[in-house]
Design a protein around this motif. Structure first.
Motif, short mmCIF file in Angstrom:
data_model
loop_
_atom_site.label_atom_id
_atom_site.label_comp_id
_atom_site.label_asym_id
_atom_site.label_seq_id
_atom_site.Cartn_x
_atom_site.Cartn_y
_atom_site.Cartn_z
N LEU A 327 0.83 -1.21 0.00
CA LEU A 327 0.00 0.00 0.00
C LEU A 327 0.86 1.26 0.00
O LEU A 327 0.35 2.37 0.16
CB LEU A 327 -0.90 0.01 1.23
N ARG A 356 -2.43 2.54 -5.83
CA ARG A 356 -2.92 1.26 -5.34
C ARG A 356 -4.01 1.42 -4.30
O ARG A 356 -4.68 0.46 -3.95
CB ARG A 356 -1.77 0.50 -4.67
N LEU A 357 -4.14 2.58 -3.76
CA LEU A 357 -5.07 2.72 -2.66
C LEU A 357 -6.52 2.74 -3.14
O LEU A 357 -6.81 3.05 -4.29
CB LEU A 357 -4.80 4.02 -1.89
N ALA A 358 -7.37 2.40 -2.21
CA ALA A 358 -8.80 2.40 -2.51
C ALA A 358 -9.26 3.82 -2.77
O ALA A 358 -8.62 4.77 -2.31
CB ALA A 358 -9.55 1.83 -1.31
N ALA A 361 -9.43 6.05 0.23
CA ALA A 361 -8.11 6.41 0.73
C ALA A 361 -7.48 7.45 -0.17
O ALA A 361 -6.85 8.41 0.27
CB ALA A 361 -7.23 5.18 0.80
N SER A 421 -9.45 2.16 4.83
CA SER A 421 -10.26 2.15 3.61
C SER A 421 -9.76 1.07 2.66
O SER A 421 -10.53 0.36 2.02
CB SER A 421 -10.20 3.49 2.90
N SER A 422 -8.44 0.94 2.59
CA SER A 422 -7.87 -0.07 1.71
C SER A 422 -8.27 -1.46 2.16
O SER A 422 -8.63 -2.31 1.35
CB SER A 422 -6.35 0.03 1.70
N TYR A 423 -8.22 -1.65 3.49
CA TYR A 423 -8.60 -2.97 3.98
C TYR A 423 -10.08 -3.24 3.69
O TYR A 423 -10.46 -4.33 3.29
CB TYR A 423 -8.32 -3.11 5.48
N THR A 425 -11.86 -2.08 1.27
CA THR A 425 -12.01 -2.39 -0.16
C THR A 425 -11.64 -3.84 -0.41
O THR A 425 -12.35 -4.59 -1.09
CB THR A 425 -11.05 -1.49 -0.98
N TYR A 426 -10.55 -4.24 0.20
CA TYR A 426 -10.08 -5.62 0.04
C TYR A 426 -11.13 -6.60 0.59
O TYR A 426 -11.44 -7.62 -0.03
CB TYR A 426 -8.75 -5.78 0.78
N LEU A 448 -5.72 -4.01 -6.87
CA LEU A 448 -5.30 -2.64 -6.61
C LEU A 448 -4.32 -2.08 -7.62
O LEU A 448 -4.16 -0.89 -7.74
CB LEU A 448 -4.69 -2.55 -5.20
#
Ligand code: ATP
Length: 872
Positions: A327, A356-358, A361, A421-423, A425-426, A448
């Motif tokens: 990330l 790569r971030l959502a 994010a 936020s990234s988590y 999205t994942y 991502l």
């Protein structure tokens, strides 16, 4: 993961392999010792062989997989003004009640989902206040009522029943133990209360022995726990006793809140090694942990990192560095992974790769970058700063195309938001939200990364897992390298890499090293317990994830109640655990024994005795043989003596008992939550344990003043006087218990008690005789009034007193008698002495009222105690 560990067993010969170093630390030794099962015990001075050391494994059929879904929690932002006035206002004033209800709620957990898998140790990490303790207490069913919760907790895919909760061991952050019990007694009593009633005493003792051995507590078995005033076992031993308390029931699930806090790193390591072994025995373990050293971190299987109540990472502990590197938050060289994670969760690490971030994010990053640009412009950057800013702007143009946002490093709240936020999205893309399995990590890249990178990543994903070869210990060391920020365990390049390069390299290394072995390899040697466990784990994960994430991504948000991803429903089935294993009579007996032992060092008892004797002697001296006088004056003094005889023990009993339940309340709550016994068993045993003292003190007091004061010299009168006093003391004690339990705050209880006792004393019939009619009913509420009347009847019923001399009271009463003119017998003693009752009347009413008060108060105490334990 369990399968990995099985492979790691036969590697003792690797202990001679070159130990890698990072930051001057020896990496090889701890890994090798931990990997080689038998060597683990060299940490423990008195450790027996492994097969003896641990409790029996939990068979797969009895293992529990605890899944928690979308857990949200809220607390009041404002504190509740304590006190009676507030409470009364709430009860009677609608507006005040509405105000209290409308108090703003703060969300402290945001749709947290995860699971505790048998065979694994889940670590909850995060900065102070991130919600670790709250989460643990919610999923164990121990959340305080002040915390409003929503979400769902299931065990093995079904409702988390009371029976299942009984198989949960929960170790509190603060060790709550009786200071005056020894280690053996502490565990022995717990075993007697918690273990199934079918187990014999010998089997229970064996279990206690096993726990003592497992936790290395044998040496201090006869040492008291100790406390501030009386030294006992060490802090580490205390912590282990707390854990042992829970291990006794051989729990299928064990939750620990900060078990390593306050311990030195070696003791903490011992503890985690033991916990890991317990996990390997088929238990699901979750522990909050603050700042583990690298050695401690290696013991963790699964990690959930919380940041401001949000999940920032949930997955394999050894993949976390590569996750964050992916990330754009690379771990700087030479930093302990736990420090890095805590810094990250507090927004202290700069980083973030927007490509790569959502989107959320990225938006946060965009805002922060714009803000920074504005600030830079406003400050009129010059020279090197301006050039750097220029370079950043160019970099943004190159990197930020994916989401159309500028790419400046994130930090602070924006970085935290970017992480969770990234988590999230994942999580939407991956059922169960568990990160860190190699395939899922590959998916993360696909999800991502920009399109050009996807192709290559997809190609990587096709590589045969484990194809990298290498021995297990090499792979283990490789893992250690990824924890500690080493890209290459050979150590030749690691030191030369920049942090950013290092992060990427670490990601690659971790991806390679954590490959699952082929199940076929496992089957060669038959189906090992570890293999079965891993199958259970995989089965349970896939099962629960399919039930959880059946809906389309975004369903959670759609179902949102008060907060994002929160259903708004209370967590189902979160009541107290069911009753303990012991029968009711055993509970009573064991608790009674324990209460008595707990008081073994109480100097209060001897102080109370001494106080009683001294006061009785002084009283006896003042009233020396006044009861023998026979004159009206002597009778008048005896009335005063009886009133004082009644008051002193009643006051002492009442004020002492105010502390009984407030002192034991936390222990009661803890043990009730584990279903160790019924509240009534605790209450009855507590009252019974106090009884000898409650009777002995008034008895001693009565014996001294009765004979010194020269009261009525018949056996019946003496015994009746004694019995009346004990009855009165028990009523007073019940009143003290009630006030103590009602307020649970000894200070408040003391204030209220002194007002009540003063009132009762004044209306007791000695001080005021002509109470105004409209308020005279109050005396009927006073146990002092009824007790005093009873004593008057016992002393004066049928007795003849003489009025002598002009005053009618007489002074030469020693010689007084019918022959001593001008004395004459008093026909109506009640009228002559203005007594509140007729001494010749039957005492049945007084006895009935006092017994009634005793029963009513005791029931009220029990009811209030129950309500308090329920409401806590
Ligand atoms: N009963 C409560 N009333 C008010 N606020 C609460 C309550 N319980 C928890 N909180 C708040 O919720 C947040 C999370 O608390 P929690 O104790 O779960 O954090 P933690 O991560 O365990 O912290 P620590 O590591 O310091 O123990 C904190 O901000 C805390 O102040």
């Amino acid at each position: 993961m369990a399968a990995d560990r099985q492979q790691e067993e036969p590697v003792a010969h690797h202990s001679s392999s070159t130990p890698a170093t990072a930051n001057g630390q020896q990496l090889g030794d701890p890994m090798i010792k931990l990997a080689a099962g038998s060597d683990v015990h060299q940490f423990d001075m008195e450790a027996p062989p492994k097969h003896k050391m641990l409790l029996e494994d939990i068979p797969p059929s009895q293992q529990l997989n605890l899944r928690f879904e979308r857990i949200c929690a809220y607390v009041n932002t404002d504190y509740d003004t304590p006190g009676m006035v507030t409470r009364l206002k709430r009860t009677f004033d609608k507006t005040a009640r509405a105000e209290a209800e409308a108090k703003q709620k703060k969300q402290i957990l945001f749709s947290v989902t995860g699971e505790m898998v048998p065979g694994e140790m889940l670590a909850l990490m995060g900065p102070s206040g991130s919600g670790k303790t709250s989460l643990l207490s919610i999923i164990s069913g121990r959340a305080p009522k002040a915390v409003t919760t929503s979400g769902k907790v299931t065990s093995n895919g079904s409702r988390f029943t009371k029976a299942a909760k009984r198989r949960v061991g929960f170790v509190l952050q603060d060790d709550l133990l009786y200071e005056s019990l020894t280690v053996w007694e502490t565990l022995g009593y717990a075993a007697a209360l918690r273990l199934p009633r079918g187990m014999s005493a010998a089997q229970r003792a064996e279990r206690v022995e096993a726990v003592l051995l497992a936790l290395g507590l044998s040496k201090c078995r006869h040492t008291i726990i100790g406390g501030f005033f009386r030294r006992g076992i060490s802090g580490g031993e205390r912590k282990r006793v707390s854990i042992g308390h829970e291990l006794l029931i051989n729990p299928a699930i064990l939750m620990l809140d900060e078990p390593t806090s306050g311990l030195d790193s070696t003791t903490a390591l011992h503890l985690l090694v033991t916990l890991r072994q317990l996990a390997q025995g088929g238990r699901a373990i979750a522990t909050t942990i603050h700042q583990p050293s690298s050695r401690l971190y290696l013991q963790l299987d699964t990690l959930m990192l919380l940041a401001e109540g949000h999940v920032a990472y949930y997955g394999k502990a050894d993949q976390v560095v590569s996750w964050f590197a992916g990330l754009g938050f690379a771990m700087p060289y030479g930093v302990n992974v736990a420090d890095f994670l805590l810094d990250l969760a507090q927004g202290e690490v700069e980083g973030g790769d927007f490509s790569r971030l959502a989107p959320a994010a990225a938006a946060a990053g965009q805002q922060q970058a714009l803000y920074k640009q504005q600030q830079a412009l406003a400050a009129g950057e010059e020279g090197e700063d301006a050039q750097q800013h220029d370079r950043q702007a160019k970099h943004q143009q190159q990197q930020g195309t994916a989401h159309g946002v500028p790419a400046a490093p994130l930090s602070g709240p924006a970085a935290i938001q970017a992480l969770y936020s990234s988590y999230e999205t994942y999580k939407r893309k991956h059922p169960g939200g568990f990160a860190g399995e190699p395939q899922q990590l590959a998916d993360l890249q696909l999800a991502l990364e920009p399109p050009a990178a996807k192709k290559a990543a997809a190609g990587d994903g096709k590589r045969r897992l484990g194809g990298g070869g290498g021995s297990l210990i090499e792979r283990s060391l490789h893992k250690a390298g990824s924890f500690l920020g080493l890209a290459d365990m050979g150590g030749d390049k690691a030191g030369a890499e920049s942090p950013k390069q290092h992060g990427k390299a670490a990601a690659a290394a971790a991806g390679d090293s954590d490959e699952l072995s082929d199940p076929a390899d496992e089957e060669e040697g038959g189906e090992s317990p570890e293999f079965r466990r891993s199958i259970t784990r995989i089965w349970s994960r896939s099962r629960s994830s399919s039930s959880l994430w059946a809906g389309a991504p975004g369903d959670i948000e759609a179902a949102a109640g008060a907060g994002k991803g929160c259903s708004g429903q209370l967590v189902a089935g979160m009541g107290l655990a069911d009753r303990g294993g012991a029968s009711y009579s055993t509970q009573l007996r064991v608790l009674l024994q324990r209460h008595i032992k707990v008081k073994r060092f109480e100097s209060l008892s001897s102080q109370r005795f001494l106080q009683g004797v001294i006061v009785a002697l002084i009283t006896g001296m003042f009233w020396w043989q006044r009861g023998r006088g026979g004159s009206l004056l002597a009778a008048s003094d005896v009335v005063g003596l009886l009133f004082f005889e009644l008051l002193f023990p009643a006051f002492t009993a009442l004020f002492t008992s105010l502390f009984t339940f407030p002192n034991d309340y936390r222990m009661l709550l803890k043990e009730r939550a584990s279903g160790m016994y019924r509240v009534s068993a605790f209450y009855v045993s507590s009252a019974l344990s106090d009884l000898p003292m409650d009777c002995a003190l008034p008895a001693l007091f009565v014996v001294i003043i009765y004979f010194m004061g020269g009261l009525r010299l018949t056996a019946a009168a003496f015994l009746s006087n004694l019995a009346a006093l004990v009855l009165n003391v028990l009523v007073a004690q019940s009143m003290g218990l009630l006030l103590g339990v009602a307020f649970m705050n000894p200070k408040t209880a003391q204030t209220v008690a002194s007002i009540i006792m003063l009132g009762f004393m004044l209306v007791g019939g000695y001080y005021v005789r002509g109470i105004p009619a409209w308020i005279s009913w109050i005396r009927y509420l006073s146990f002092v009034y009824w007790g005093f009347n009873l004593l008057l009847k016992i002393e004066f019923a049928g007795a003849t007193y003489y009025s002598c001399g002009a005053s009618g009271l007489g002074s030469g009463e020693a010689a007084a008698g019918p022959a001593a003119a001008p004395c004459h017998s008093v026909p109506d003693l009640q009228a002559a002495l203005q007594l509140p009752t007729d001494p010749n009347a039957s005492p049945a009413l007084e006895l009935g009222v006092l017994f009634g008060m005793l029963v009513a108060l005791r029931l009220l105490v029990y009811y209030t105690l129950r309500q308090k334990t329920k409401a806590a």
